[in-house]
Scaffold this motif. Structure first.
Motif, short mmCIF file in Angstrom:
data_model
loop_
_atom_site.label_atom_id
_atom_site.label_comp_id
_atom_site.label_asym_id
_atom_site.label_seq_id
_atom_site.Cartn_x
_atom_site.Cartn_y
_atom_site.Cartn_z
N LYS A 89 0.84 -1.20 0.00
CA LYS A 89 0.00 0.00 0.00
C LYS A 89 0.87 1.24 0.00
CE LYS A 89 -4.32 -1.44 2.06
NZ LYS A 89 -4.11 -2.85 2.39
N ARG A 91 0.51 5.76 0.03
CA ARG A 91 -0.43 6.86 0.25
C ARG A 91 -0.61 7.62 -1.05
NH1 ARG A 91 -0.59 9.39 5.90
NH2 ARG A 91 -2.84 9.67 5.93
N GLY A 94 -3.96 11.15 0.04
CA GLY A 94 -4.38 11.06 1.44
C GLY A 94 -4.94 9.72 1.89
N ILE A 95 -5.15 8.80 0.95
CA ILE A 95 -5.65 7.49 1.39
C ILE A 95 -4.67 6.40 0.96
CG2 ILE A 95 -8.09 8.11 1.41
CD1 ILE A 95 -8.28 6.62 -1.30
N TRP A 96 -4.76 5.28 1.66
CA TRP A 96 -3.84 4.18 1.41
C TRP A 96 -4.41 3.22 0.39
CZ3 TRP A 96 1.03 4.18 3.33
CH2 TRP A 96 1.30 5.13 4.33
N VAL A 97 -3.72 3.09 -0.73
CA VAL A 97 -4.20 2.19 -1.78
C VAL A 97 -3.10 1.20 -2.17
CG1 VAL A 97 -5.86 3.82 -2.75
CG2 VAL A 97 -3.52 3.79 -3.61
#
Lengths: 265, 308
Positions: A89, A91, A94-97
């Motif tokens: 994962k 960042r 702003g989100i963890w993908v």
């Protein structure tokens, strides 16, 4: 293990000896014999893992010269091979993908290495590598572009892969997992968690003395699903559509029964 | 008592799962919803993979919406013609949803899509419900009359062509928004493992002006068929439906729903809507937390070419 069953096991060993013993090095005088407490593990509805007992003896030839050091046993249990993808994962906005990924090709789904002592005390690094003793020395090939190759043990993806497998008790190293009950009789407990896949598990037992592998034998067990679980798991994969229709029918029936049972008017 | 789930491939405590079914059933009965938006996250937090959770919950919702639909059918409180037209869109939506689900799973982006969908959908809908609920309660406190919706008022939706008359609902609307709503519900239902009652009911009321007496029954018929077809499609394409898990959940769910329905009748409507809004918003925020906060482990592993 009670004395009687131990004797029975030893007796079984003696009977199995001609079948399962194999000669790693013909020059060696020792013969290694092993067997398992069970060769078939059945997954039933209350399956939460299983503990198998590996036991056996080191058989000496009449003419064997006594060894300087003690005997060491290393047992490697390898589950059915599977291909897995490891994802990392990152960042993004702003989100963890999931970003980067690596595929591990035909690697053991389950791997347990049990020994009488820490591996480095049994043999030198070169011997351990050649004999593939321990997780670090086990080949875990990755798909790298068009090629499939093993990478260095400190590769980030390989380490993460091993760590995740260890967290789920699917990979394990137990340096004191094998005990000698007598100078020639050994015993080890193999734990297989509920998560371990069904299929054939190979147990590879190697005998070391004075830092060298001198004998080897193999054994195997199979994990199978039985009864209702086997039926469900098999039906889901082999007859997906029928299984789906049956499940949907089950839902409708449950809803219908509920409306009858709880009918108030 | 531990039981081994054949598809989810892990042992779970039967009583814990049954209790979850009861609790979610209670809430769903209280608010007249399917409860998928609560059940799917609960299963994920229990350790079941999001893919299996989504597929299995669709079976659970099919059961609870069927028992609900029968109850409304007995009271003739559903519009079958409207439900059938919604279904025309709903089945296509479910099929597309399952197709996208399969494609995203192959790319390894399914879990993040499920997470993001929950944040966006539940966050926005929950925030709207909470604002509206608080407003309604404040107005009631100040003694002002509760704002009444005028069923006769027209919106841009009513200007669309292909108009159809639905006798039971006493509405005359274009077939386009009806099919579109069906499609949206089927689509997000298949991806997120929700029946979407909490979305569908407001949509039917606001956009189509469906009277409140038939709206829940009608929405349950749509939910039943989209979720039953989602079950069949998920089972046929991804082999992800865990029948054992679904059975425990649905038995708990339909039982809990009966008690929830009784509790719900004792509560005031606007308070009930506010509570539901808070619940929806909380689930959305929980998913947002998981996406924003750095995960404990950056790495994940998954078998390729297997059922899981």
């Amino acid at each position: 293990m009670s004395g009687t069953s131990m004797r029975r096991n030893l007796f079984a060993c003696a009977l199995l000896a001609p079948l399962s013993a194999s000669w790693a090095l013909p020059a060696s005088a020792e013969r290694l014999v092993s067997s398992l407490s069970s060769h078939i593990v059945q997954i039933t509805s209350n399956f939460t893992g299983v503990e198998l007992v590996l036991f056996g003896t080191v058989e000496n030839d009449q003419a064997t010269v006594p060894r300087k050091g003690p005997y060491d046993i290393v047992a490697t249990v390898i589950g059915p091979r599977q291909s897995l993808v490891t994802r990392r994962k990152e960042r993004m906005f702003g989100i963890w993908v999931n970003a980067e990924s690596r595929s591990f090709v035909e690697v053991p789904s389950y791997l347990a290495v049990l020994a009488t002592r820490p591996f480095e005390a049994i043999a030198d690094a070169e011997t351990l590598r050649r004999q593939q003793i321990g997780i670090a020395d086990t080949s875990l090939p990755q798909q790298i572009g068009p090629d499939v190759a093993d990478v260095v043990p400190n590769d980030a993806f390989r380490q993460a892969f091993v760590r995740l497998k260890r967290n789920r008790s699917l990979y394990d190293e137990i340096p004191n997992g094998v005990t000698f009950l007598t100078p020639t009789l050994y015993r080890a407990s193999i734990f297989v968690p509920a998560e371990a896949p069904i299929g054939n598990y190979e147990v590879d037992v190697k005998l070391f003395a004075d830092g060298a592998a001198i004998a080897r034998t193999t054994s195997a067990f199979e994990i199978v699903t039985v009864g209702f679980e086997r039926f469900i798991a098999g039906a889901a994969v082999d007859h997906g559509l029928l299984y789906g229709l049956a499940t949907a029918m089950m839902a409708v029936m449950t809803g219908w029964f509920a409306s009858i049972i709880f009918r108030r008017d | 008592m531990e039981i081994y789930l054949p598809i989810a491939d892990l042992p779970v405590n039967v009583f814990l799962v049954f209790a979850m079914g009861l609790a979610v059933g209670f809430i769903s009965g209280m608010f007249g919803i399917g409860g998928g938006f609560l059940m799917t996250p609960l299963l994920i937090f229990l350790g079941i993979s999001p893919a299996v959770a989504v597929a299995t919950v669709s079976t659970h919702i099919a059961a609870s919406s069927f028992s609900g639909a029968i109850a409304y059918w007995r009271r003739r409180a559903l519009d079958l013609a409207l439900a059938l037209m919604l279904l025309a869109g709903g089945i296509v939506g479910t099929g597309s949803g399952v197709w996208l689900f399969t494609a995203l799973r192959g790319l390894g982006q399914l879990d993040i899509t499920i997470g993001l969908s929950y944040v966006l959908l539940l966050g926005s809908v929950g925030a709207m419900m909470v604002t509206e609920g608080v407003g309604a309660i404040l107005r009631a406190r100040q003694g002002k009359p509760v704002e009444l919706r005028r069923p006769g008022s027209h919106t841009w939706v009513h200007g669309l062509p292909l108009k159809v008359r639905f006798k039971q609902s006493k509405i005359y609307v274009s077939a386009i928004p009806v099919c579109a709503i069906g499609f949206i519900m089927g689509f997000i239902g298949a991806i997120m493992g929700i029946g979407g009652g909490f979305l569908l009911v407001p949509m039917l009321i606001y956009f189509l002006r469906v009277p409140t007496n038939v709206v829940i029954g009608t929405s349950m018929v749509l939910t039943l068929v989209t979720m039953a077809s989602a079950t069949i499609l998920h089972a046929a394409t991804n082999h992800l439906v865990d029948a054992v898990l679904a059975l425990i959940l649905m038995v708990g769910g339909v039982t809990g729903a009966q008690f929830g329905a009784r509790a719900g009748q004792k509560m005031r409507g606007e308070r009930l809507r506010l509570l539901l809004g808070i619940l929806v918003l909380a689930v959305g925020l929980r998913f947002a937390y998981d996406l924003i906060v750095a995960p404990d482990d950056l790495y994940t592993i998954r078998a390729i070419g297997e059922s899981r």
